[in-house]
Design a protein around this motif. Structure first.
Motif, PDB file in Angstrom:
ATOM      1  N   LYS A  84     -24.531  87.314 -20.209  1.00 33.09           N
ATOM      2  CA  LYS A  84     -25.855  87.939 -20.270  1.00 33.09           C
ATOM      3  C   LYS A  84     -25.752  89.458 -20.364  1.00 33.09           C
ATOM      4  O   LYS A  84     -26.553  90.101 -21.040  1.00 33.09           O
ATOM      5  CB  LYS A  84     -26.673  87.537 -19.043  1.00 33.09           C
ATOM      6  N   SER A  85     -24.769  90.034 -19.696  1.00 31.12           N
ATOM      7  CA  SER A  85     -24.646  91.493 -19.689  1.00 31.12           C
ATOM      8  C   SER A  85     -24.158  92.034 -21.018  1.00 31.12           C
ATOM      9  O   SER A  85     -24.392  93.206 -21.336  1.00 31.12           O
ATOM     10  CB  SER A  85     -23.693  91.926 -18.580  1.00 31.12           C
ATOM     11  N   ASN A  86     -23.448  91.214 -21.794  1.00 31.64           N
ATOM     12  CA  ASN A  86     -22.978  91.625 -23.127  1.00 31.64           C
ATOM     13  C   ASN A  86     -22.167  92.924 -23.070  1.00 31.64           C
ATOM     14  O   ASN A  86     -22.382  93.851 -23.854  1.00 31.64           O
ATOM     15  CB  ASN A  86     -24.169  91.780 -24.075  1.00 31.64           C
ATOM     16  N   GLY A  87     -21.240  92.969 -22.121  1.00 33.18           N
ATOM     17  CA  GLY A  87     -20.368  94.127 -22.007  1.00 33.18           C
ATOM     18  C   GLY A  87     -20.922  95.267 -21.189  1.00 33.18           C
ATOM     19  O   GLY A  87     -20.256  96.298 -21.028  1.00 33.18           O
ATOM     20  N   ARG A  88     -22.142  95.135 -20.658  1.00 34.58           N
ATOM     21  CA  ARG A  88     -22.735  96.201 -19.849  1.00 34.58           C
ATOM     22  C   ARG A  88     -22.340  96.052 -18.381  1.00 34.58           C
ATOM     23  O   ARG A  88     -22.061  94.959 -17.900  1.00 34.58           O
ATOM     24  CB  ARG A  88     -24.262  96.189 -19.964  1.00 34.58           C
ATOM     25  N   MET A  89     -22.370  97.157 -17.680  1.00 36.00           N
ATOM     26  CA  MET A  89     -22.205  97.137 -16.235  1.00 36.00           C
ATOM     27  C   MET A  89     -23.454  96.536 -15.607  1.00 36.00           C
ATOM     28  O   MET A  89     -24.581  96.756 -16.085  1.00 36.00           O
ATOM     29  CB  MET A  89     -21.981  98.556 -15.721  1.00 36.00           C
ATOM     30  N   VAL A  90     -23.295  95.756 -14.534  1.00 36.19           N
ATOM     31  CA  VAL A  90     -24.412  95.066 -13.885  1.00 36.19           C
ATOM     32  C   VAL A  90     -24.557  95.587 -12.460  1.00 36.19           C
ATOM     33  O   VAL A  90     -23.575  95.658 -11.708  1.00 36.19           O
ATOM     34  CB  VAL A  90     -24.204  93.541 -13.865  1.00 36.19           C
ATOM     35  N   HIS A  91     -25.777  95.984 -12.089  1.00 36.37           N
ATOM     36  CA  HIS A  91     -26.072  96.461 -10.738  1.00 36.37           C
ATOM     37  C   HIS A  91     -27.220  95.642 -10.149  1.00 36.37           C
ATOM     38  O   HIS A  91     -28.152  95.249 -10.867  1.00 36.37           O
ATOM     39  CB  HIS A  91     -26.484  97.938 -10.738  1.00 36.37           C
ATOM     40  N   THR A  92     -27.166  95.396  -8.856  1.00 32.70           N
ATOM     41  CA  THR A  92     -28.316  94.838  -8.140  1.00 32.70           C
ATOM     42  C   THR A  92     -29.086  95.982  -7.492  1.00 32.70           C
ATOM     43  O   THR A  92     -28.489  96.966  -7.029  1.00 32.70           O
ATOM     44  CB  THR A  92     -27.870  93.842  -7.059  1.00 32.70           C
ATOM     45  N   VAL A  93     -30.408  95.844  -7.456  1.00 33.57           N
ATOM     46  CA  VAL A  93     -31.275  96.916  -6.940  1.00 33.57           C
ATOM     47  C   VAL A  93     -32.126  96.357  -5.805  1.00 33.57           C
ATOM     48  O   VAL A  93     -33.084  95.612  -6.041  1.00 33.57           O
ATOM     49  CB  VAL A  93     -32.185  97.485  -8.048  1.00 33.57           C
ATOM     50  N   PRO A  94     -31.796  96.655  -4.545  1.00 33.91           N
ATOM     51  CA  PRO A  94     -32.632  96.202  -3.419  1.00 33.91           C
ATOM     52  C   PRO A  94     -33.908  97.028  -3.332  1.00 33.91           C
ATOM     53  O   PRO A  94     -33.881  98.252  -3.476  1.00 33.91           O
ATOM     54  CB  PRO A  94     -31.727  96.428  -2.206  1.00 33.91           C
ATOM     55  N   LEU A  95     -35.023  96.355  -3.092  1.00 30.71           N
ATOM     56  CA  LEU A  95     -36.330  97.022  -3.073  1.00 30.71           C
ATOM     57  C   LEU A  95     -36.963  96.914  -1.691  1.00 30.71           C
ATOM     58  O   LEU A  95     -36.890  95.866  -1.039  1.00 30.71           O
ATOM     59  CB  LEU A  95     -37.264  96.399  -4.110  1.00 30.71           C
ATOM     60  N   ILE A  96     -37.590  97.995  -1.265  1.00 30.98           N
ATOM     61  CA  ILE A  96     -38.390  98.008  -0.044  1.00 30.98           C
ATOM     62  C   ILE A  96     -39.854  97.992  -0.468  1.00 30.98           C
ATOM     63  O   ILE A  96     -40.312  98.901  -1.160  1.00 30.98           O
ATOM     64  CB  ILE A  96     -38.086  99.249   0.804  1.00 30.98           C
ATOM     65  N   ILE A  97     -40.576  96.962  -0.060  1.00 34.94           N
ATOM     66  CA  ILE A  97     -41.985  96.800  -0.442  1.00 34.94           C
ATOM     67  C   ILE A  97     -42.869  97.158   0.755  1.00 34.94           C
ATOM     68  O   ILE A  97     -42.626  96.693   1.870  1.00 34.94           O
ATOM     69  CB  ILE A  97     -42.271  95.358  -0.900  1.00 34.94           C
ATOM     70  N   PHE A  98     -43.876  97.975   0.507  1.00 34.11           N
ATOM     71  CA  PHE A  98     -44.816  98.373   1.558  1.00 34.11           C
ATOM     72  C   PHE A  98     -46.231  98.005   1.125  1.00 34.11           C
ATOM     73  O   PHE A  98     -46.636  98.294  -0.001  1.00 34.11           O
ATOM     74  CB  PHE A  98     -44.740  99.882   1.813  1.00 34.11           C
ATOM     75  N   MET A  99     -46.975  97.354   2.022  1.00 37.52           N
ATOM     76  CA  MET A  99     -48.383  97.047   1.739  1.00 37.52           C
ATOM     77  C   MET A  99     -49.203  97.304   3.000  1.00 37.52           C
ATOM     78  O   MET A  99     -48.788  96.968   4.107  1.00 37.52           O
ATOM     79  CB  MET A  99     -48.556  95.597   1.289  1.00 37.52           C
ATOM     80  N   ASP A 100     -50.376  97.889   2.803  1.00 37.74           N
ATOM     81  CA  ASP A 100     -51.270  98.143   3.925  1.00 37.74           C
ATOM     82  C   ASP A 100     -52.667  98.372   3.389  1.00 37.74           C
ATOM     83  O   ASP A 100     -52.873  98.586   2.185  1.00 37.74           O
ATOM     84  CB  ASP A 100     -50.805  99.363   4.722  1.00 37.74           C
ATOM     85  N   ASP A 101     -53.643  98.305   4.283  1.00 39.02           N
ATOM     86  CA  ASP A 101     -55.026  98.607   3.909  1.00 39.02           C
ATOM     87  C   ASP A 101     -55.278 100.080   4.192  1.00 39.02           C
ATOM     88  O   ASP A 101     -54.920 100.598   5.242  1.00 39.02           O
ATOM     89  CB  ASP A 101     -56.018  97.725   4.684  1.00 39.02           C
TER      90      ASP A 101
END
Length: 588
Positions: free
Chosen positions: A311-328
């Motif tokens: 799938k990467s087709n020769g590209r470097m692959v990184h995972t990106v952890p996300l912090i999600i914030f929700m509030d009123d």
């Protein structure tokens, strides 16, 4: 004296009504966006005629040269003016923009563009970069808009301000933890970053490789750790060493025998600098993998390539952890409360010092009418769809394309919002903890054993058990005469069975049929699982009960500390000791 009648008569006669000379009314012209009154003479390449024409073309090379120092802006004046007028926290109206451009023109500033040229430049850039905002229609019919997570993440890798301070691998912080990527969850519990680059070659987890000793190894996880003293100046590749931290691999040693490859069940840690031969190079050797794995080793790994390899087709692959914030929150400038919900996102690969700054917080969506879980469902779908396909982004640090795979690390917010995200009723219910099942009935909690149990941990909640409990409660709602624990449902069933005087009561079977019909209408043709909290089914290791960290501000400072302080001041004031207390407090 009628001043209005006098002024009207003067205007009708054509005389000037004021001492300050003004242009005659019939000659006065209003400023328009398409006028060139603020235009300037530019070099032939960036002439006004060309600027008005380039936005109608599709070939960028015909508009602004790619090697131009101001690309994709036509000139430095366009760039600086666009930067000013695009300030996110200082919005300008068209009238104010015209006034600023006129002011600059009158002061003799050079190369002042017209407002029309600036707007056309913005449209050109929008078409070039793309609009990140998408329209979402919830199942309830509510309409809101969400910024595509794909484009938000890609900006972090294309922007030098963010990418040059990011860390793409978790770090073994030993006994301490000062950053998000020092956490045990990222180091051991979540899926590892799938690839590591050593001497220009990309190695993937789960793939057989060969090290410089001639042995074989299958990496499971990549992580940073502090370099030993004797290896701190080995001149290794910058991709595997950063700020004195080497890149290591946790995995299993593999031995090749006549019976097949034997995988050692004990995992070992080796530096990635020992990697010398890729999986493709091993498979290119005739007959190298023909022996396969021994029967006892098949449970540990396989000799197949990582699915991301192709799938990467020769590209470097990184995972990106996300912090999600929700509030009123309330978006009104006035004091009137206009409640709406908002979702923001942060890249957890950034250091804590950056995460605290507003520049690194990405706005995702907001709505005054859509329910919180409707917004979160759209957020979840955006992340999950992106995780399956990956994001091809530009890496400004190494000047190459990379494949990014996002996942949710944890969800931040205050206690009431986090309780809703966990499908929990909050602190006022019998089992008040969203993380474990501590608690009980009111009678039990005031008893000796019950009160003591409140200071111990209960059984941890899991998304699977919560989903099963929600399904159970939905099934009970379809039954007439429910248990006393669900008195609301029982009350509704009895209400349907009531009838007017002289008419027969509604039978129980008909009550059940009415409830089932209303339930189907509420689902609007969807399955029950599609109506349950979407965060209970998040992938990539998110446990919503464990990954909603306690918000310290309201729990401690504005909770226990505030009420303790208020009670202390009340007692001191009642005993008329406030003066002494103030003196002693000031002397600290």
């Amino acid at each position: 004296l009628d001043l209005f009648a006098e002024l009207k008569a003067i205007i009708t006669s054509g005389d000037i009504p004021f001492s300050t000379p003004l242009a005659p009314i019939n000659d006065e012209q209003e400023l328009s966006d398409d006028s060139a009154d603020f235009g300037i003479e530019l070099p032939a390449l960036y002439s006004i005629t060309l600027l008005d024409d380039i936005y109608k073309r599709t070939n960028i090379k015909d508009t602004v040269l790619l090697d131009s120092p101001t690309y994709p802006w036509a000139s430095k004046a366009h760039f600086v003016t666009s930067l000013l007028f695009s300030s996110p926290r200082l919005l300008f109206s068209d009238a104010q923009k015209r006034a600023i451009l006129s002011w600059a023109q009158e002061l003799g500033a050079r190369d002042v563009p017209s407002l029309g040229a600036i707007k056309k430049s913005h449209r050109y850039l929008d078409n070039l970069i793309g609009d990140p905002t998408e329209k979402v229609t919830a199942r309830s019919g509510n309409i809101f808009y969400i910024n595509d997570v794909v484009k938000l993440i890609a900006k972090d890798y294309a922007n030098p301000l963010t990418h040059f301070v990011m860390q793409d691998y978790p770090e073994d912080g030993r006994e301490g933890m000062s950053q998000v990527f020092n956490s045990k969850k990222m180091l051991l519990d979540l899926p590892s970053p799938p690839a590591a680059r050593v001497d220009g070659m990309i190695y993937f987890t789960g793939e057989l490789l060969q090290d410089n000793s001639g042995g074989y190894f299958i990496p499971e996880r990549f992580f940073h750790a502090s370099l030993p003293v004797d290896l701190s100046d080995d001149g290794s590749d910058p991709c595997e060493q950063s700020d004195g931290k080497a890149l290591y691999a946790l995995g299993q040693v593999v031995e090749r025998t006549e019976a097949g490859f034997i995988i050692n069940e004990q995992r070992e840690i080796i530096p990635t600098s020992m990697f010398v031969q890729l999986y493709e190079e091993i498979t290119a050797t005739p007959g190298e993998l023909d022996c396969g794995l021994t029967p006892s080793s098949g449970k540990y790994a396989s000799l197949s390539p990582n699915s991301l390899h192709a799938k990467s087709n020769g590209r470097m692959v990184h995972t990106v952890p996300l912090i999600i914030f929700m509030d009123d929150v309330s978006g009104n400038v006035s004091k009137q409360w206009n409640k709406h919900h908002a979702i923001y996102m942060s890249n957890a690969n950034l250091p804590r010092e950056m995460l605290e700054k507003g520049f690194f917080v990405r706005f995702v969506t907001s709505s005054p009418h859509a329910a919180p879980m409707e917004l979160m469902r759209a957020m979840k779908e955006s992340i999950c769809n992106t995780a399956k396909s990956g994001i091809i982004a530009w890496d400004c640090k190494y000047n190459e394309e990379v494949l990014l795979i996002p996942y949710t690390l944890f969800l931040a917010g205050d206690n009431p919002m986090q309780a809703e995200e966990c499908s929990h009723a909050g602190l006022n219910c019998n089992y008040y903890c969203r993380t474990c099942d501590i608690g009980g009935t009111k009678e039990y909690k005031v008893s000796g054993d019950g009160y003591t149990s409140l200071f111990a941990s209960g059984n941890l909640r899991t998304p699977e058990n919560t989903i099963a409990e929600v399904r159970k409660q939905f099934k009970i709602t379809l039954k007439s005469g429910a248990d006393q624990e669900l008195s609301i449902i029982d009350w509704y069933s009895k209400k349907l069975q009531k009838c007017a005087a002289g008419t027969q009561a509604m039978p129980e079977a008909k009550v059940t049929a009415v409830l089932e019909k209303e339930f189907v209408e509420l689902l609007q043709g969807h399955k029950l699982d599609d109506a349950i909290n979407p965060l209970l089914g998040m992938e990539a290791g998110l446990n919503i009960h464990m990954d909603t960290p306690t918000e310290i501000l309201h729990t401690i400072l504005l909770g226990i500390v505030k009420y303790f302080w208020g009670q202390t001041v009340f007692l001191l004031d009642k005993a008329k000791l406030m003066g002494i207390f103030q003196v002693r407090l000031e002397s600290v």
